[in-house]
Design an enzyme around this catalytic site. Structure first.
Site: not given
Ligand code: CP
Length: 316
Positions: A64-65, A94, A115, A143
């Site tokens: 999603r993100t 590395k 991320r 998040h």
């Molecule tokens: N909700 C969420 O962060 O989903 P993903 O891990 O698929 O990005």
């Protein structure tokens, strides 16, 4: 409120790393803009970010993100450069540090969405201040854009946020979406938050302390059935097995304890909503999916509009 993020309302004015950066005025202005994004037709591609480049650096898996950020950038006319498994396929493999990677990517992109598996990774990247950074999830930390889309979904379904009772269920220790949403909920007059979690993944003390400091009423409850009829928002989460290392005993204690199923939904308010940041495992039975109170797929779709609004504000 155009460019609100840039006007010092954030702790890190150019970056989006934590939910605490927002205040209610900014949130309301952002949600107005998200609403405008949502009204666009699916094929209505725009050019506000034409000529800009967005980089997505994902050191942990995502559907999603990453895809909604990339779609948001493309729908606004920006180009996207991406590494989807940066832990293995970027020079992190590395031994390159986050700092060096960000300094280099800042030469290629106008904004970096990161991320990472370490708490504080996005903040380290933001502190360099070489390119705007968006935290797309840092380990068990935060998040924030997920919390924005969660809150937007709640507001869209109810029309308001003040006065609601929210139940957070599942892995509340490791769930970064839970932490970010708790911080955002303190901006509203929430009636109560219930925390329903297996003992090994109970809500963290620092989150409880934050809620207390912001006068948010909360209660830890081990029996989900007790709160079904008084909760407006059920925020279910997955047990994050990947955070337990080789502690299979703890995974066993955490999993399978709280599953929302059809009999449970019969005891919920007819206007309640059932949310989940996704992906899910067994914590919401698929038979629940067709219930009118289910909001989790709409929630994921709202991520596109929220992320468009955020990109436009930070880059536009
Ligand atoms: N909700 C969420 O962060 O989903 P993903 O891990 O698929 O990005």
């Amino acid at each position: 409120m155009e460019g609100a993020y840039m006007k010092g309302l954030f702790l890190y004015p150019k970056h989006l790393v934590a939910s605490q950066q927002f205040d209610r005025v900014v949130l309301d202005a952002l949600f107005d803009r998200v609403g405008a994004m949502e009204k666009r037709k699916p094929n209505d591609f725009q050019r506000q970010l034409q000529g800009r480049v967005v980089a997505t650096l994902f050191y942990e898996p995502s559907t999603r993100t990453r895809l909604s950020f990339e779609a948001a950038a493309l729908r606004l006319g920006a180009g996207v450069i991406s590494t989807e498994n940066a832990r293995e396929f970027s020079s992190a493999a590395k031994g390159e540090t986050i700092e060096d990677t960000i300094r280099v990517v800042a030469g290629y992109a106008d904004l970096v969405i990161i991320r990472h598996y370490e708490v504080g990774a996005a903040e380290r990247a933001a502190k360099l201040d070489v390119v705007p950074i968006i935290n797309a999830g840092d380990g068990t930390g935060q998040h924030p854009t997920q919390a924005l889309l969660d809150l937007y979904t709640i507001k869209k379904r109810f029309g308001y946020i003040d006065g609601l009772t929210v139940a957070m269920i599942g892995d509340l220790a490791n769930g970064r979406t839970v932490h970010s949403l708790c911080y955002l909920l303190t901006k509203y007059k929430i009636r109560k938050i219930f925390f329903v979690a297996p003992e090994v993944v109970a809500i963290r003390q620092d989150i409880k302390d934050f809620l207390t400091r912001h006068s948010v009423d909360f209660q830890e409850e081990s029996d989900l059935s007790k709160i079904l009829s008084e909760t407006d928002v059920f925020y279910q989460t997955r047990i994050q097995k990947e955070r337990f290392g080789d502690r299979l005993d703890l995974i066993k204690q955490a999993c399978g304890k709280y599953t929302i199923d059809l009999p449970m939904t019969r005891r919920m308010k007819s206007e309640a909503i059932i949310m989940h940041p996704l992906p899910r495992n067994d914590e919401i039975h698929p038979s629940v999916d067709s219930d009118h109170r289910v909001a989790y797929f709409e929630q994921a779709h709202n991520g596109l509009f929220v992320r468009e609004a955020v990109l436009l504000d930070m880059l536009g």
